[in-house]
Design a protein around this motif. Structure first.
Motif, mmCIF file in Angstrom:
data_model
loop_
_atom_site.group_PDB
_atom_site.id
_atom_site.type_symbol
_atom_site.label_atom_id
_atom_site.label_comp_id
_atom_site.label_asym_id
_atom_site.label_seq_id
_atom_site.Cartn_x
_atom_site.Cartn_y
_atom_site.Cartn_z
ATOM 1 N N PHE A 1 1.032 -1.421 0.707
ATOM 2 C CA PHE A 1 0.035 -0.105 0.397
ATOM 3 C C PHE A 1 1.478 0.956 0.066
ATOM 4 C CE2 PHE A 1 -1.890 3.614 2.461
ATOM 5 C CZ PHE A 1 -3.026 3.553 1.427
ATOM 6 N N TRP A 2 2.174 1.128 0.687
ATOM 7 C CA TRP A 2 2.853 1.744 0.751
ATOM 8 C C TRP A 2 3.000 2.664 -0.224
ATOM 9 C CZ3 TRP A 2 1.517 6.265 4.105
ATOM 10 C CH2 TRP A 2 1.086 5.453 5.480
ATOM 11 N N LYS A 3 3.639 1.206 -0.865
ATOM 12 C CA LYS A 3 4.954 1.547 -2.074
ATOM 13 C C LYS A 3 3.844 1.943 -3.146
ATOM 14 C CE LYS A 3 8.104 -1.855 -4.282
ATOM 15 N NZ LYS A 3 8.629 -2.874 -4.632
ATOM 16 N N LEU A 4 2.572 2.063 -3.237
ATOM 17 C CA LEU A 4 1.812 2.483 -4.372
ATOM 18 C C LEU A 4 0.961 3.702 -3.940
ATOM 19 C CD1 LEU A 4 -0.477 -0.973 -5.127
ATOM 20 C CD2 LEU A 4 1.291 0.274 -6.188
ATOM 21 N N TRP A 5 0.970 4.210 -3.209
ATOM 22 C CA TRP A 5 0.099 5.596 -2.298
ATOM 23 C C TRP A 5 2.099 6.086 -2.837
ATOM 24 C CZ3 TRP A 5 2.498 8.896 1.093
ATOM 25 C CH2 TRP A 5 1.803 9.876 1.011
ATOM 26 N N LEU A 6 2.859 6.173 -2.338
ATOM 27 C CA LEU A 6 3.946 6.869 -3.018
ATOM 28 C C LEU A 6 4.997 6.917 -4.135
ATOM 29 C CD1 LEU A 6 6.521 8.405 -1.484
ATOM 30 C CD2 LEU A 6 7.701 6.313 -1.539
ATOM 31 N N ARG A 7 4.106 6.034 -4.831
ATOM 32 C CA ARG A 7 4.548 6.201 -6.506
ATOM 33 C C ARG A 7 3.559 6.849 -7.163
ATOM 34 N NH1 ARG A 7 4.047 0.663 -10.210
ATOM 35 N NH2 ARG A 7 3.890 -0.458 -8.472
ATOM 36 N N ASP A 8 2.334 6.300 -6.776
ATOM 37 C CA ASP A 8 0.776 7.946 -6.736
ATOM 38 C C ASP A 8 1.407 9.109 -6.692
ATOM 39 O OD1 ASP A 8 -2.002 8.146 -8.030
ATOM 40 O OD2 ASP A 8 -2.676 8.506 -5.921
ATOM 41 N N GLN A 9 2.386 9.753 -5.864
ATOM 42 C CA GLN A 9 2.662 10.920 -5.048
ATOM 43 C C GLN A 9 3.931 11.447 -5.456
ATOM 44 O OE1 GLN A 9 -0.140 12.626 -3.413
ATOM 45 N NE2 GLN A 9 -1.485 11.221 -3.451
ATOM 46 N N LEU A 10 4.167 10.515 -6.310
ATOM 47 C CA LEU A 10 6.209 10.757 -6.406
ATOM 48 C C LEU A 10 5.893 11.821 -7.596
ATOM 49 C CD1 LEU A 10 8.772 9.913 -5.708
ATOM 50 C CD2 LEU A 10 8.315 8.479 -7.574
ATOM 51 N N ILE B 1 -1.713 13.476 4.037
ATOM 52 C CA ILE B 1 -2.126 13.309 5.626
ATOM 53 C C ILE B 1 -3.473 12.471 5.218
ATOM 54 C CG2 ILE B 1 -3.624 13.000 7.264
ATOM 55 C CD1 ILE B 1 -0.454 14.374 8.755
ATOM 56 N N ALA B 2 -4.440 13.320 3.911
ATOM 57 C CA ALA B 2 -5.324 13.348 3.876
ATOM 58 C C ALA B 2 -5.262 12.644 2.216
ATOM 59 C CB ALA B 2 -5.999 14.719 3.128
ATOM 60 N N THR B 3 -4.379 11.943 1.593
ATOM 61 C CA THR B 3 -4.355 11.799 0.459
ATOM 62 C C THR B 3 -4.266 9.958 1.330
ATOM 63 O OG1 THR B 3 -2.088 11.125 -0.007
ATOM 64 C CG2 THR B 3 -4.051 12.909 -1.069
ATOM 65 N N VAL B 4 -3.572 9.692 2.402
ATOM 66 C CA VAL B 4 -2.810 8.703 2.964
ATOM 67 C C VAL B 4 -4.982 7.786 3.361
ATOM 68 C CG1 VAL B 4 -2.225 7.508 5.029
ATOM 69 C CG2 VAL B 4 -1.193 8.586 2.866
ATOM 70 N N LEU B 5 -5.447 8.823 4.328
ATOM 71 C CA LEU B 5 -6.527 8.388 4.554
ATOM 72 C C LEU B 5 -7.824 8.094 3.773
ATOM 73 C CD1 LEU B 5 -7.595 11.467 7.786
ATOM 74 C CD2 LEU B 5 -6.102 9.083 8.075
ATOM 75 N N ILE B 6 -8.217 8.851 2.313
ATOM 76 C CA ILE B 6 -8.383 8.645 1.852
ATOM 77 C C ILE B 6 -8.514 7.891 1.190
ATOM 78 C CG2 ILE B 6 -10.059 9.820 -0.961
ATOM 79 C CD1 ILE B 6 -9.357 12.452 0.846
#
Length: 138
Positions: A5-14, A57-62
């Protein structure tokens, strides 16, 4: 929370993070080249960094809420995709489930045919053995 999850989220926010770093670096370079007061750069960081952190933080929670919702909805039939990617993934999942059911049905049909053939073979063998036994008694 799992690593993927963190890997995909970080790639999305990169892209956002890289853009932020490039812009702040550009402001730092302009402050250095034009000999502007360092207060401009520190004010930029002081006012923009908390906004960036709140945004992340908002994007992680969403994303976590959406992931939990998807997990619950995929188990039911009333799944409603919220994005084109989710819609495509749902279509792919449905296609995969259809092909799985079809393959399972084919395997079950072959098993039924094999069972029928085995039962027929056993019946034929019993008939021949009964005939042989009857002939042997005579």
């Amino acid at each position: 929370m799992n690593k993927s999850f963190w890997k995909l989220w970080l790639r999305d926010q990169l892209p956002l993070l890289i853009t932020y770093l490039l812009l702040t670096g550009l402001v730092a370079l302009l402050c250095y080249l034009y000999q502007l007061p360092i207060a401009i750069f520190t004010d930029l960081l002081r006012f923009s960094l908390p906004l960036l952190i709140v945004w992340l933080i908002a994007t992680v929670l969403i994303a976590k809420r959406r992931q939990a919702l998807l997990t619950r909805q995929l188990l039911r039939a009333d799944f409603q995709p919220c994005s084109p990617v989710e819609e495509q993934l749902a279509a792919m999942l449905a296609q995969s489930q259809r092909s799985y059911r079809q393959a399972l049905q084919t395997v079950r049909q072959k098993q039924r045919e094999q069972t029928d053939q085995r039962d027929l073979f056993a019946h034929e063998i019993k008939n021949h053995l009964a005939i042989l036994r009857a002939q042997a008694e005579e």
